[in-house]
Design a protein around this motif. Structure first.
Motif, PDB file in Angstrom:
ATOM      1  N   ASP A  78      12.945   3.320   1.420  1.00 37.87           N
ATOM      2  CA  ASP A  78      14.201   2.737   0.957  1.00 37.87           C
ATOM      3  C   ASP A  78      15.324   3.429   1.727  1.00 37.87           C
ATOM      4  O   ASP A  78      15.655   4.586   1.466  1.00 37.87           O
ATOM      5  N   ALA A  79      15.898   2.729   2.718  1.00 38.33           N
ATOM      6  CA  ALA A  79      16.799   3.367   3.672  1.00 38.33           C
ATOM      7  C   ALA A  79      18.044   3.948   3.008  1.00 38.33           C
ATOM      8  O   ALA A  79      18.446   5.080   3.297  1.00 38.33           O
ATOM      9  N   ARG A  80      18.667   3.193   2.108  1.00 32.31           N
ATOM     10  CA  ARG A  80      19.890   3.703   1.473  1.00 32.31           C
ATOM     11  C   ARG A  80      19.574   4.913   0.595  1.00 32.31           C
ATOM     12  O   ARG A  80      20.319   5.903   0.597  1.00 32.31           O
TER      13      ARG A  80
ATOM     14  N   MET B  74       0.854  -1.204   0.000  1.00 28.69           N
ATOM     15  CA  MET B  74       0.000   0.000   0.000  1.00 28.69           C
ATOM     16  C   MET B  74       0.882   1.243   0.000  1.00 28.69           C
ATOM     17  O   MET B  74       1.806   1.369   0.793  1.00 28.69           O
ATOM     18  N   THR B  75       0.630   2.149  -0.910  1.00 35.34           N
ATOM     19  CA  THR B  75       1.349   3.416  -0.961  1.00 35.34           C
ATOM     20  C   THR B  75       0.514   4.493  -0.305  1.00 35.34           C
ATOM     21  O   THR B  75      -0.661   4.646  -0.614  1.00 35.34           O
ATOM     22  N   VAL B  76       1.144   5.233   0.600  1.00 31.26           N
ATOM     23  CA  VAL B  76       0.430   6.255   1.355  1.00 31.26           C
ATOM     24  C   VAL B  76       0.704   7.621   0.762  1.00 31.26           C
ATOM     25  O   VAL B  76       1.848   7.987   0.515  1.00 31.26           O
ATOM     26  N   GLN B  77      -0.330   8.392   0.551  1.00 25.16           N
ATOM     27  CA  GLN B  77      -0.196   9.766   0.108  1.00 25.16           C
ATOM     28  C   GLN B  77      -0.913  10.678   1.099  1.00 25.16           C
ATOM     29  O   GLN B  77      -1.734  10.238   1.890  1.00 25.16           O
TER      30      GLN B  77
ATOM     31  N   GLY C 115       4.014  10.143  -2.050  1.00 18.40           N
ATOM     32  CA  GLY C 115       3.539   8.782  -2.236  1.00 18.40           C
ATOM     33  C   GLY C 115       4.636   7.744  -2.287  1.00 18.40           C
ATOM     34  O   GLY C 115       4.466   6.670  -2.875  1.00 18.40           O
ATOM     35  N   ARG C 116       5.802   8.031  -1.648  1.00 23.26           N
ATOM     36  CA  ARG C 116       6.921   7.090  -1.680  1.00 23.26           C
ATOM     37  C   ARG C 116       7.096   6.339  -0.361  1.00 23.26           C
ATOM     38  O   ARG C 116       8.180   5.847  -0.064  1.00 23.26           O
TER      39      ARG C 116
ATOM     40  N   VAL D 195       8.720  13.567   5.439  1.00 22.18           N
ATOM     41  CA  VAL D 195       7.487  14.252   5.032  1.00 22.18           C
ATOM     42  C   VAL D 195       7.389  14.324   3.510  1.00 22.18           C
ATOM     43  O   VAL D 195       6.327  14.058   2.923  1.00 22.18           O
ATOM     44  N   GLN D 196       8.486  14.683   2.872  1.00 22.70           N
ATOM     45  CA  GLN D 196       8.483  14.798   1.409  1.00 22.70           C
ATOM     46  C   GLN D 196       8.117  13.469   0.758  1.00 22.70           C
ATOM     47  O   GLN D 196       7.305  13.416  -0.179  1.00 22.70           O
ATOM     48  N   ARG D 197       8.695  12.381   1.250  1.00 13.97           N
ATOM     49  CA  ARG D 197       8.419  11.066   0.667  1.00 13.97           C
ATOM     50  C   ARG D 197       6.975  10.639   0.919  1.00 13.97           C
ATOM     51  O   ARG D 197       6.357   9.994   0.054  1.00 13.97           O
TER      52      ARG D 197
END
Length: 348
Positions: free
Chosen positions: A328-330, A1-4, A313-314, A307-309
């Motif tokens: 994606d931690a790296r 699930m992608t959160v926006q 929606g990332r 916040v930006q991600r």
């Protein structure tokens, strides 16, 4: 699930900053403004925010307190997320996160307090999932930063026999908020041992840690912060420990140590930090070391990136989450290079 962000468009996105008049809060407001997201500065006494020139910079200022839920609801109206920078978080997190969920928006904070982070994870996960939003406690230097480092080092390993985190500061000039939190946070600090959370043994373990330059060998003391709770939220390890160098511990415990002083036009102090995570799986060892400047100022771009991600929606999933579980931690760490951070990952 992608959160926006609920109802947020690319234009006109706003993020409320609770505790905007505090030391870290002011850095967060400036970072949001600089990066093109509209900040809403929220404080108990909005009139005091005038001294920071928020109005002159076109920043909307609102009053709210944790004792008045209606005031929080009014303050967060129109925001896509709220960043809580007002400690002690054992006092503020519950009320501010509850208000965020009533508004159907994302909640983040920068707590270093283990009990606060743990309570936020446990209380708000289900409600946040129902609302389709994210609740991310401890998304600051202490907490989420180490989680991103450890998650990057773990890579494809699903388990670690041992994770050790070493934190070295060349000095620690504590803010008033740090001092107040330290006085109120009397809970026993927790580590992971034998696969489960347990109190730190007393007296705390001491040893020498060979950090990369410029710190080299440092005397360190076991002193876990909120990163233990955050990392344990989504990783599996038999042992998870954090150590702080004695220089920093001596400074923060010195009642005569003054607060941080700005050393450049951004307001950052000259303080240098280095965090190293060592992850062991059997005989295999992975290391990651990250260096930057000013732990308070660094928390602003760090939490901004979250916040930006989210707004873009990332972020994977909803609920109360650790950053390593949903980002994606790296790639996240790479986004902070070179202006805020440098880091190196190595095997062996």
């Amino acid at each position: 699930m992608t959160v926006q962000s609920p109802g947020a468009s690319e234009q006109g996105r706003a993020v409320a900053v609770f505790g905007a008049g505090g030391h870290t809060g002011r850095f967060v407001v400036s970072e949001l403004l600089h990066r093109g997201i509209t900040p809403i500065a929220v404080a108990r006494n909005a009139a005091k925010l005038a001294e920071f020139g928020f109005a002159d910079r076109g920043i909307e200022v609102r009053s709210a307190s944790v004792e008045n839920p209606d005031s929080l609801d009014d303050a967060f109206r129109g925001a896509a997320a709220v960043i809580n920078c007002a400690g002690p978080f054992l006092v503020t997190a519950d009320a501010v996160a509850s208000a965020a969920l009533r508004a159907g928006i994302h909640y983040l904070d920068v707590t270093a307090e283990q009990p606060s982070a743990q309570a936020t994870f446990e209380k708000f996960d289900k409600a946040a999932r129902v609302a389709g939003v994210l609740v991310i406690p401890a998304m600051g230097f202490y907490g989420g930063f180490a989680d991103l480092l450890v998650t990057t080092a773990l890579g494809d390993w699903g388990f670690a026999d041992e994770i050790r985190i070493g934190i070295a500061l060349d000095s620690w000039h504590p803010t008033q908020g740090t001092r107040i939190t330290g006085e109120k946070n009397t809970a026993r600090r927790m580590i992971v041992t034998n696969g489960g959370l347990a109190p730190v043994l007393q007296p705390a373990a001491e040893m020498d840690w060979d950090f990369p330059e410029p710190f080299a060998r440092q005397s360190v003391v076991e002193l876990p912060f909120s990163e233990i709770v955050v990392i344990a939220r989504h990783t599996r390890s038999s042992e998870l420990h954090t150590y702080l160098n004695r220089t920093a511990l001596r400074d923060v415990r010195d009642p005569a140590m003054p607060p941080p002083e700005p050393a450049d036009k951004t307001g950052r102090s000259a303080q240098i930090f280095l965090v190293e995570a060592i992850v062991r799986n059997g005989e295999r060892i992975r290391r990651i070391a990250a260096q930057g400047r000013d732990i308070y100022a660094f928390s602003a771009p760090l939490i901004f990136e979250a916040v930006q991600r989210i707004l873009d929606g990332r972020a994977r999933d909803s609920g109360a989450q650790a950053p390593g579980a949903i980002f994606d931690a790296r790639d996240y760490l790479n986004a902070l290079v070179p202006h805020h951070l440098s880091f190196v990952v190595s095997d062996g």
